[in-house]
Design an enzyme around this catalytic site. Sequence first.
Site, mmCIF file in Angstrom:
data_model
loop_
_atom_site.group_PDB
_atom_site.id
_atom_site.type_symbol
_atom_site.label_atom_id
_atom_site.label_comp_id
_atom_site.label_asym_id
_atom_site.label_seq_id
_atom_site.Cartn_x
_atom_site.Cartn_y
_atom_site.Cartn_z
ATOM 1 N N CYS A 1 0.793 -1.234 0.000
ATOM 2 C CA CYS A 1 0.000 0.000 0.000
ATOM 3 C C CYS A 1 0.820 1.276 0.000
ATOM 4 C CB CYS A 1 -0.886 0.014 1.237
ATOM 5 S SG CYS A 1 -2.309 -1.031 1.067
HETATM 6 N N1 LIG Z 1 -2.422 -6.070 1.781
HETATM 7 C C1 LIG Z 1 -2.814 -5.009 2.435
HETATM 8 O O1 LIG Z 1 -2.420 -4.794 3.563
HETATM 9 C C2 LIG Z 1 -3.779 -4.013 1.830
HETATM 10 C C3 LIG Z 1 -4.342 -3.038 2.671
HETATM 11 C C4 LIG Z 1 -5.235 -2.136 2.130
HETATM 12 C C5 LIG Z 1 -5.546 -2.186 0.771
HETATM 13 N N2 LIG Z 1 -4.990 -3.134 -0.030
HETATM 14 C C6 LIG Z 1 -5.400 -3.155 -1.433
HETATM 15 O O2 LIG Z 1 -6.286 -4.255 -1.595
HETATM 16 C C7 LIG Z 1 -6.166 -4.816 -2.902
HETATM 17 C C8 LIG Z 1 -5.878 -6.291 -2.825
HETATM 18 O O3 LIG Z 1 -4.634 -6.469 -2.172
HETATM 19 P P1 LIG Z 1 -4.186 -7.838 -1.513
HETATM 20 O O4 LIG Z 1 -3.072 -7.485 -0.590
HETATM 21 O O5 LIG Z 1 -5.358 -8.597 -0.977
HETATM 22 O O6 LIG Z 1 -3.627 -8.600 -2.794
HETATM 23 P P2 LIG Z 1 -3.148 -10.135 -2.859
HETATM 24 O O7 LIG Z 1 -2.141 -10.198 -3.940
HETATM 25 O O8 LIG Z 1 -2.812 -10.636 -1.493
HETATM 26 O O9 LIG Z 1 -4.456 -10.924 -3.289
HETATM 27 C C9 LIG Z 1 -5.109 -10.736 -4.474
HETATM 28 C C10 LIG Z 1 -5.747 -12.060 -4.851
HETATM 29 O O10 LIG Z 1 -6.577 -11.806 -5.990
HETATM 30 C C11 LIG Z 1 -6.482 -12.929 -6.844
HETATM 31 N N3 LIG Z 1 -6.900 -12.481 -8.168
HETATM 32 C C12 LIG Z 1 -6.290 -11.646 -9.020
HETATM 33 N N4 LIG Z 1 -7.050 -11.426 -10.114
HETATM 34 C C13 LIG Z 1 -8.177 -12.149 -9.957
HETATM 35 C C14 LIG Z 1 -9.345 -12.334 -10.726
HETATM 36 N N5 LIG Z 1 -9.519 -11.730 -11.910
HETATM 37 N N6 LIG Z 1 -10.297 -13.152 -10.251
HETATM 38 C C15 LIG Z 1 -10.155 -13.786 -9.067
HETATM 39 N N7 LIG Z 1 -9.058 -13.650 -8.281
HETATM 40 C C16 LIG Z 1 -8.101 -12.830 -8.717
HETATM 41 C C17 LIG Z 1 -5.040 -13.367 -6.740
HETATM 42 O O11 LIG Z 1 -4.885 -14.713 -7.122
HETATM 43 C C18 LIG Z 1 -4.756 -13.129 -5.243
HETATM 44 O O12 LIG Z 1 -4.991 -14.294 -4.468
HETATM 45 C C19 LIG Z 1 -5.069 -3.994 -3.579
HETATM 46 O O13 LIG Z 1 -5.660 -2.954 -4.310
HETATM 47 C C20 LIG Z 1 -4.293 -3.413 -2.419
HETATM 48 O O14 LIG Z 1 -3.652 -2.211 -2.776
HETATM 49 C C21 LIG Z 1 -4.124 -4.050 0.487
#
Ligand SMILES: NC(=O)c1ccc[n+]([C@@H]2O[C@H](COP(=O)([O-])OP(=O)(O)OC[C@H]3O[C@@H](n4cnc5c(N)ncnc54)[C@H](O)[C@@H]3O)[C@@H](O)[C@H]2O)c1
Length: 448
Positions: A278
């Site tokens: 993030c």
């Molecule tokens: N990790 C954090 O602490 C955090 C905190 C706040 C916001 N975010 C935001 O949240 C969002 C997600 O982040 P995350 O950390 O969960 O990512 P991540 O990489 O941990 O998980 C994303 C998941 O989505 C799946 N995926 C991707 N494309 C897909 C599709 N078309 N259909 C189904 N599954 C799909 C992937 O296989 C993966 O398991 C991002 O925008 C990130 O910036 C993350």
Amino acid sequence: MTNVFSLYSTLKDRISRREAQVSTVGLGYVGLPLALTVSESGFGVTGLDLNADRVAAINAGERVVSYFPETRVSDAVASGRFSASSDPAVLADADVILICVPTPLSDTREPDLAYVVRAGETIAKWLRPGHLVVLESTVWPGATATVLKPILEARGLRAGEDFFLAFSPEREDPGNANYTTQTIPKIVGADDHRSRDLVDLFYSQFVTKTVPVSSLATAEAVKLAENSFRTVNIALVNEMKVAMEAMGVDVWEVVKAAATKPFGYMPFYPGPGIGGDCIPVSPVYLSWRAKDVGSAMPIVDLARLNNDHAPDLLAGRVAIELGKAGAAVKGARVLILGIAYKKDVEDTRESPALAILNRLEEMGASCDYHDPYFPVMPVTRDHPGLAGRQSAPLTDEALAAYDAVLVATDHTNVDYAQVARSARLILDTRNVFDAKGLCPEQGAVVKI
Ligand SMILES: NC(=O)c1ccc[n+]([C@@H]2O[C@H](COP(=O)([O-])OP(=O)(O)OC[C@H]3O[C@@H](n4cnc5c(N)ncnc54)[C@H](O)[C@@H]3O)[C@@H](O)[C@H]2O)c1
């Protein structure tokens, strides 16, 4: 023909009675805890993820995320209200679809919405009148309305008339035991009042407080404002660290004392740089969008630059401290303690520790690492060549053999007393040793 009021009322009833079926698209760090929280509150949830191995592990009840309570996933699966799938057809049964896919930076370090586009295209195939679609992924202000909405509308359904569209940024803080998905206030925004009512009602079922805002773009901007605030303050405190050291002042002591002011100050702590999914990414999204609309964010850009260079500065500082201790960086043996981007998480994304390790090896040092969360170094986007290395043991003998031990991440479950006992030179970027009152028995601790 069904009118919008009846679609709205039907979904409202289903949400209020917790009969609405929910799908999360993406079961990562954000999507999985969210899916579990929604299901624990009584909704039926099917998580969709392209990663078949992760889906299988979740359905087998594996813990999956290190900081989850042991049986959280297995309990959810056993309840019969939660399952995971790789088959997009599960979206056909959903009333509410939550998109939690990655929004990284492209190779040219610009916003990359490819995952959101792909998720949108998948959802569009299954979209039906009365669906509520909520984007949770971090995007630039305007992206939901101008990128996602047209994709969802491509088959003729209209947002705000046939289906409902909202944005609700994820504010999860992985590893933070004080705040959970339930207790972090949830920003909810939409461009029409029915979508706003529905998204507010939905999250109100399982979070203690919702914060409705007037538009999709406002909700998108809230998230970027929060993270850019952190970016700027982290850059500021790291800048202070260097300047105050030259003044003979310990910035850690300064921050601790300043934090006693009950108003107008919030402590940020120095470190080896920023990491995670993030903080390094959001300011780029904000600044990119500012330029896109003919504005600029030079303070945010400068903070980013400072943070990006922090690992290089640290590696240079390690070389200087090695030199002071009589060892050249070329040929020195250095142990990097902690490779996760922050304490107590199993996540190396954008971790400054890896950038420092890489840079030290470019300078001729030979580096090992120790991290209880990573017995084996995972594949990372920025440092794929490091994958497969093994976490070094923390024995007295092994510690004594290093020219320096660099504390990059201050995980709780590391025996720092042992490090103090055996290491020859401890370079502490996190103030662990001073804070714990640990004095080295034979070497020295330098805060860097
Ligand atoms: N990790 C954090 O602490 C955090 C905190 C706040 C916001 N975010 C935001 O949240 C969002 C997600 O982040 P995350 O950390 O969960 O990512 P991540 O990489 O941990 O998980 C994303 C998941 O989505 C799946 N995926 C991707 N494309 C897909 C599709 N078309 N259909 C189904 N599954 C799909 C992937 O296989 C993966 O398991 C991002 O925008 C990130 O910036 C993350």
